[in-house]
Write an enzyme that holds these catalytic residues in place. Structure first.
Site, mmCIF file in Angstrom:
data_model
loop_
_atom_site.group_PDB
_atom_site.id
_atom_site.type_symbol
_atom_site.label_atom_id
_atom_site.label_comp_id
_atom_site.label_asym_id
_atom_site.label_seq_id
_atom_site.Cartn_x
_atom_site.Cartn_y
_atom_site.Cartn_z
ATOM 1 N N LYS C 45 -2.785 8.610 4.722
ATOM 2 C CA LYS C 45 -2.841 8.436 3.268
ATOM 3 C C LYS C 45 -2.185 9.605 2.530
ATOM 4 O O LYS C 45 -2.221 10.737 3.002
ATOM 5 C CB LYS C 45 -4.331 8.352 2.887
ATOM 6 N N GLY C 72 -4.232 5.044 -6.970
ATOM 7 C CA GLY C 72 -4.135 6.324 -7.670
ATOM 8 C C GLY C 72 -4.368 7.503 -6.738
ATOM 9 O O GLY C 72 -4.892 8.540 -7.138
ATOM 10 N N LEU C 73 -3.962 7.299 -5.481
ATOM 11 C CA LEU C 73 -3.957 8.411 -4.518
ATOM 12 C C LEU C 73 -5.303 9.092 -4.325
ATOM 13 O O LEU C 73 -5.381 10.313 -4.159
ATOM 14 C CB LEU C 73 -2.889 9.436 -4.914
ATOM 15 N N CYS C 129 5.074 7.340 -5.910
ATOM 16 C CA CYS C 129 3.845 6.603 -6.172
ATOM 17 C C CYS C 129 3.795 6.166 -7.625
ATOM 18 O O CYS C 129 3.820 6.985 -8.536
ATOM 19 C CB CYS C 129 2.603 7.420 -5.863
ATOM 20 N N LYS C 164 10.207 9.821 0.815
ATOM 21 C CA LYS C 164 9.904 8.408 0.575
ATOM 22 C C LYS C 164 10.366 8.003 -0.811
ATOM 23 O O LYS C 164 9.894 8.526 -1.822
ATOM 24 C CB LYS C 164 8.402 8.170 0.715
ATOM 25 N N ILE C 190 10.817 1.018 1.338
ATOM 26 C CA ILE C 190 10.559 1.333 -0.051
ATOM 27 C C ILE C 190 9.063 1.572 -0.274
ATOM 28 O O ILE C 190 8.235 1.077 0.474
ATOM 29 C CB ILE C 190 11.030 0.197 -0.996
ATOM 30 N N GLY C 242 8.368 -2.571 3.595
ATOM 31 C CA GLY C 242 8.283 -3.443 2.441
ATOM 32 C C GLY C 242 8.160 -4.876 2.923
ATOM 33 O O GLY C 242 9.148 -5.531 3.216
ATOM 34 N N GLY C 243 6.924 -5.315 3.058
ATOM 35 C CA GLY C 243 6.693 -6.714 3.406
ATOM 36 C C GLY C 243 6.754 -7.061 4.867
ATOM 37 O O GLY C 243 6.632 -8.236 5.231
ATOM 38 N N GLY C 264 2.759 -1.955 6.004
ATOM 39 C CA GLY C 264 1.707 -1.637 5.044
ATOM 40 C C GLY C 264 0.688 -2.734 4.908
ATOM 41 O O GLY C 264 -0.194 -2.919 5.743
HETATM 42 C C1 LIG Z 1 -3.230 0.004 -0.892
HETATM 43 C C2 LIG Z 1 -1.955 0.759 -0.748
HETATM 44 C C3 LIG Z 1 -1.954 2.156 -0.812
HETATM 45 C C4 LIG Z 1 -0.781 2.865 -0.696
HETATM 46 N N1 LIG Z 1 -0.814 4.239 -0.722
HETATM 47 C C5 LIG Z 1 0.325 4.945 -0.522
HETATM 48 C C6 LIG Z 1 0.312 6.363 -0.439
HETATM 49 O O1 LIG Z 1 -0.743 7.000 -0.514
HETATM 50 N N2 LIG Z 1 1.491 7.018 -0.267
HETATM 51 C C7 LIG Z 1 2.683 6.340 -0.144
HETATM 52 O O2 LIG Z 1 3.721 6.967 0.012
HETATM 53 N N3 LIG Z 1 2.721 5.003 -0.190
HETATM 54 C C8 LIG Z 1 1.576 4.290 -0.380
HETATM 55 N N4 LIG Z 1 1.626 2.918 -0.398
HETATM 56 C C9 LIG Z 1 2.917 2.235 -0.213
HETATM 57 C C10 LIG Z 1 3.109 1.798 1.233
HETATM 58 O O3 LIG Z 1 3.117 2.903 2.105
HETATM 59 C C11 LIG Z 1 4.416 1.016 1.410
HETATM 60 O O4 LIG Z 1 5.499 1.834 1.046
HETATM 61 C C12 LIG Z 1 4.462 -0.243 0.550
HETATM 62 O O5 LIG Z 1 3.196 -0.835 0.486
HETATM 63 C C13 LIG Z 1 5.453 -1.279 1.056
HETATM 64 O O6 LIG Z 1 5.098 -1.752 2.332
HETATM 65 P P1 LIG Z 1 4.273 -3.123 2.581
HETATM 66 O O7 LIG Z 1 4.947 -4.178 1.772
HETATM 67 O O8 LIG Z 1 4.361 -3.326 4.038
HETATM 68 O O9 LIG Z 1 2.881 -2.879 2.095
HETATM 69 C C14 LIG Z 1 0.435 2.183 -0.524
HETATM 70 C C15 LIG Z 1 0.444 0.777 -0.458
HETATM 71 C C16 LIG Z 1 -0.729 0.059 -0.560
HETATM 72 C C17 LIG Z 1 -0.663 -1.435 -0.477
#
Ligand SMILES: Cc1cc2nc3c(=O)[nH]c(=O)nc-3n(C[C@H](O)[C@H](O)[C@H](O)COP(=O)(O)O)c2cc1C
Ligand SMILES: Cc1cc2nc3c(=O)[nH]c(=O)nc-3n(C[C@H](O)[C@H](O)[C@H](O)COP(=O)(O)OP(=O)(O)OC[C@H]3O[C@@H](n4cnc5c(N)ncnc54)[C@H](O)[C@@H]3O)c2cc1C
Ligand SMILES: Cc1cc2nc3c(=O)[nH]c(=O)nc-3n(C[C@H](O)[C@H](O)[C@H](O)COP(=O)(O)OP(=O)(O)OC[C@H]3O[C@@H](n4cnc5c(N)ncnc54)[C@H](O)[C@@H]3O)c2cc1C
Ligand SMILES: Cc1cc2nc3c(=O)[nH]c(=O)nc-3n(C[C@H](O)[C@H](O)[C@H](O)COP(=O)(O)O)c2cc1C
Ligand code: FES
Ligand code: FES
Lengths: 250, 308, 308, 250
Positions: C45, C72-73, C129, C164, C190, C242-243, C264
């Protein structure tokens, strides 16, 4: 005139390896060679409707014949009698009525789907219809018995020789074309259609081919399904086709 | 019965629902399914000065809850389009022409030709098509070019001038403000997001054009956010679009600040979606006793402001 | 058996599959479902200098083929995180820490604290973010700020430094090049697209934060396009995400140019998706007789170039 | 330990207005108050799994009780015996084992779902269990007969007076709490839970409430499902909950 209609599944039969015949109830009419767009899901994924040729239709039923090949057709194959499907159709330009009395239908595998309704319609109009059926192997000559029974002449070919002539179906046609100058209606893989069209041209036979293309709207609005015609213009498979004079597109 | 009329500049629409450009051909395609006069407006395909052939196929591919298209603005050119457009007048609903081009001159040409007759109700200037090599989207990502283009087009017509924005930008409000200050009467958003798909068997992009424009339900959250932002930044009305497939979706856009909505890819899936959305908006308004759709334009913003 | 190893800077991964940051907690959450050592890396995270509380709920909402989040991290801060991270070492797979902050100083603090021990394999600098008010995405939309930030962080560690990127920009290659020239060893893309949803009964945004980040299958076409573009523009490896929900999706990203992939939101839907993707990539390679995954990195580009 | 498991639907019954009882076959065990995440579609839309409490479970079956309220539960309600569902669970922290012998369960409408398994488990452990059931109307007192039959004491209240006391269920509890100081386990709408918690506090009874939140992962990884505790920290409903000591969260 196309319409959107909710049809009930009367029967869904597995009629061959991965091939299904789906019979739907509802007021419906179409010309041979026309197609319908079918909703395979009520959710947003899969998103687009799927195009299928009219395999058969009567005043109150519509029959489709389809091969399970991807996500949409897999979902469709799971549907059971009693469920409803949203269908849009009839769509596109089908096979033309012709004055000639001798007609040859050429089917490649699942490309036979629209030719059943066409065969019946032509015979009802008093035409003599020969049915040439090609596939890779016997199990892909879907519903061969029904064509064999109905057609005035029936010939078949398989790549592996498991049924009929070993080779491609066009090899069976050369003599007939030369002698009888029939009109040819063909549906199947692109390679087969091109071979048929070439043979037809050489023998000065009129030839119509039914094409496939990736479609979104199916009604001519999106311009997604185009193919180039011989003048290099893009024409819509869903409106100007799916049936084209072979000389227009090859 | 709630009042559904809305205004875009001088143009008054009987209801806020229209098809999105490029998803409704020149209108006739959906005429078999319902009476087109039930639409707030008819928006036709992107039209250019000369005929455009468009991109090679494969032009479309399905994606999760959406689709990519790379039509490349195939259209018969403004002269042929004009004839088609006059056919639409019998539906007694405004016709909006989506205008595209490679250069400012080409955009001007389209408007000049259409201004010869009094058939068009409004122009939607497409500065956001991702599928053409020159012009198109490149116009839509630079506020200075947008300002220049709209400033050049504004004197050509007294009709409502709508500018259609690209979502493929860092800050869409910057482009929106540029269009407004150059004299746009309204804004349309969003056009498609640039995306692609790869065929893992053939090991190459599915679309001949490599990239295409993503639309459909998948993009709705992005579109809605942009409508929310842009309606905070400008004072002209916004036509919201991007993934609208139901009356509920349309209401979300209106609550976010859109004055009207346009429906694109959903027409392909449900040919009667447009009149269904009109009926559904009316039902929503009635169920909450609103007397006019205009009462709920941007209501979600006021709710947030009141609560915080 | 095909070789699945890939390199990101100095870091060698046993396979190209890792969870995406924020979707895998600090790793332990998915340990009941499979042996985490089957992962190419574990990405934890977003971690900040001090503890962050995160945004008020509602923090997530489902969207068509995807979801919005506005976490919100929320994180316990680098000191507490460090303890959790050392717990992960027993899985004998590299741990990558996603680093966030409001200011350059805060980013520096996180790295400095983690550099005290030799537990972390790589840093993923989150400049994208969308859910935090200051910092976060604002860092990721300006190439000059990106250059400044990475230039400041580079001297702090010899470890692999991954940047990132945000997709919410007009030209992602510009940001990518800025990160590369400031010394980044690899790029991740992304992060989420900014989106929103409105509750039409309550007439207000569903998320307390109003906007959130869109992820899941819906965004895949956009992510894939950006990976294609960025891998044309830089010479450092890219982690594509991304997806991604299946091995087929992962292969699309690798064919587009990604050296590794991250997963993700799909973890939420299928807790064993990561090892399934590892197995599926291996199967794909075998079925086409590739001896190494590295052979197919960017293959779709070479196919296009050969054909045209 | 949670796992991902494919379970076959044995039975799906409509047990009340829009409420369904779904029985699944497969090796499964859980504590009362824990929940599972269920896939409602095999496509990407709807995207997320849906959380449901364990209504009952034995070594080889898992029973859920759910109200059809949106897209996901509508899809679920259409599934038939014989179909498979992907389930992830057991998840979360359930109701604690307590040493007290007198226990009161308070259910609000469909919030009764987890209390059936809890009731049976507590009774098997030799506890005396009173069941207080509230809803808007009689038809929302789902499966009231089963609780009436099993519970050592049973009381009910409806807003419209169509069944039992007319009013809210907490009005029936004041005296018992004061006299017997039972432990309270409650599940239902937020307003009811807060009222129960307040009453418990006033009467110095221990009280546990089961909360709901929008979830993505269900396993603690996404931090999507948090609620603020009394110290203003965000805690995860899917891990620290769904059952919390009332004094921790209200
Ligand atoms: C619930 C959630 C929390 C996330 N928290 C972070 C984070 O703390 N730091 C970060 O760089 N990306 C964060 N992301 C973004 C993911 O790492 C990823 O880049 C994004 O979701 C696209 O991938 P996905 O479509 O496979 O989910 C978060 C995504 C989700 C859905
Ligand atoms: C006019 C027309 C008539 C057709 N008639 C029949 C028929 O009678 N029987 C039959 O089995 N098939 C027919 N097809 C092909 C049929 O449409 C596809 O097999 C089907 O769409 C595959 O869907 P899927 O979801 O299973 O595959 P997927 O590969 O998962 O589909 C993904 C997308 O690609 C499209 N697609 C995939 N394959 C094709 C294809 N071959 N042609 C067009 N689009 C495709 C799908 O519609 C969908 O949009 C016809 C196609 C057209 C254009
Ligand atoms: C721990 C837990 C246990 C639950 N147990 C039960 C139960 O035993 N029986 C029962 O009927 N319901 C239960 N719920 C509520 C149930 O999860 C929702 O009714 C269901 O998710 C609605 O899905 P939908 O697709 O029909 O609704 P939609 O509104 O279409 O769903 C959209 C999204 O919102 C989420 N959502 C909608 N309503 C709720 C809600 N009330 N709580 C959490 N998320 C929601 C969905 O999961 C989905 O992600 C429980 C919820 C939680 C968190
Ligand atoms: C097949 C297709 C063709 C399109 N052609 C145009 C066009 O010519 N001009 C234009 O401004 N937008 C065009 N668009 C974009 C749509 O008008 C709309 O902005 C976008 O699709 C988002 O809406 P949707 O998600 O409802 O489809 C096209 C979209 C699609 C799907
Ligand atoms: S599918 Fe839309 S024009 Fe043919
Ligand atoms: S649902 Fe993901 S942390 Fe609770």
């Amino acid at each position: 005139m196309p319409k959107k209609i909710s049809m009930e599944i009367i029967e869904q039969e597995n009629v061959g390896s991965n091939v299904y015949r789906l019979t739907l109830a509802g007021k419906f009419s179409a010309q041979p060679g026309q197609f319908v767009q079918v909703a395979v899901s009520t959710a947003y994924d899969p998103f687009l409707k799927r195009p299928f040729s009219v395999h058969d239709c009567s005043a109150n039923t519509l029959t489709l014949l389809y091969r399970r090949s991807g996500r949409g057709t897999s979902l469709l194959a799971e549907k059971k009698a009693g469920e409803k499907l949203e269908v849009v159709g009839p769509l596109g330009t089908g096979f033309p009525m012709v004055t000639e009395d001798k007609i040859i239908l050429v089917a490649g595998g699942i490309g036979s789907a629209p030719l059943f309704y066409l065969l019946k319609t032509l015979q009802a109009a008093g035409k003599k219809v020969a049915f040439y059926y090609g596939a890779r192997s016997k199990n892909e000559l879907i519903l061969r018995e029904q064509y064999q029974m109905l057609a005035d002449e029936y010939m078949e070919a398989t790549d592996d020789g498991s049924c009929g002539h070993q080779g491609v179906v066009t090899e069976l046609m050369a003599d007939v074309l030369d002698e009888e100058k029939p009109v040819i209606f063909a549906c199947g893989p692109d390679g087969m259609l091109r071979a048929v069209a070439k043979l037809a041209k050489r023998n000065k036979c009129r030839c119509y081919v039914s094409l496939e293309a990736h479609m979104a709207c199916g009604v001519g609005a999106c311009l997604g399904c185009v193919v180039p015609n011989i003048r290099g213009e893009y024409v819509r498979v869903c409106v100007e086709g799916p049936v084209f004079p072979a000389v227009e597109v090859f | 019965m709630p009042d559904l009329t809305v205004s875009l500049g001088k143009l008054v629409l009987k209801n806020p629902v229209m098809p999105a450009s490029g998803c409704f051909g020149y209108g006739e395609e959906y005429a078999p399914f319902y009476d087109l006069s039930s639409l707030g407006a008819i928006v036709v395909k992107g039209t250019t000065a000369k005929p455009w052939q468009g991109n090679a196929p494969q032009r479309i591919v399905e994606t999760p809850a959406g689709m990519l298209n790379a039509i490349g603005l195939q259209n018969p050119g403004v002269v042929a389009a004009k004839a088609k457009i006059s056919q639409l007048l019998r539906y007694r609903t405004p016709v909006i022409v989506n205008v595209s081009g490679h250069s400012i001159e080409e955009y001007k040409k389209v408007i000049s030709v259409l201004e010869e007759e009094n058939t068009v109700a409004a122009y939607e200037i497409n500065i956001s098509c991702p599928n053409v090599k020159a012009g198109g989207m490149t116009f839509g990502t630079d506020p200075d070019i947008v300002n220049k283009l709209i400033t050049a087009l504004r004197p050509l017509t007294e009709k409502t001038l709508i500018v259609k924005l690209s979502p493929n930008v860092t800050d869409i409000t910057e482009i929106a403000v540029a269009a407004e200050s150059a004299g746009a009467d309204a804004l349309s958003l969003i056009n498609t997001l640039v995306g692609m798909a790869i065929d893992i068997e053939k090991k190459r992009p599915v679309l001949a054009n490599i990239t295409g424009g993503l639309s459909g339900p998948a993009v709705k959250p992005v579109a809605l956010r942009m409508v929310w932002q842009v309606t905070d930044a400008v004072n002209i009305p916004v036509i919201g679009m991007g993934g609208i497939s139901s009356a509920e979706d349309a209401v979300e856009f209106i609550l976010a600040g859109a004055t009207a909505v346009a429906i694109g890819a959903a027409n392909f899936v449900n040919p009667t979606v447009c009149p269904e959305v009109v009926a559904g908006i009316e039902e929503y308004l009635s169920s909450y006793n609103y007397t006019s759709v205009r009462e709920i334009v941007g209501l979600a913003k006021r709710t947030v402001n009141t609560q915080s």
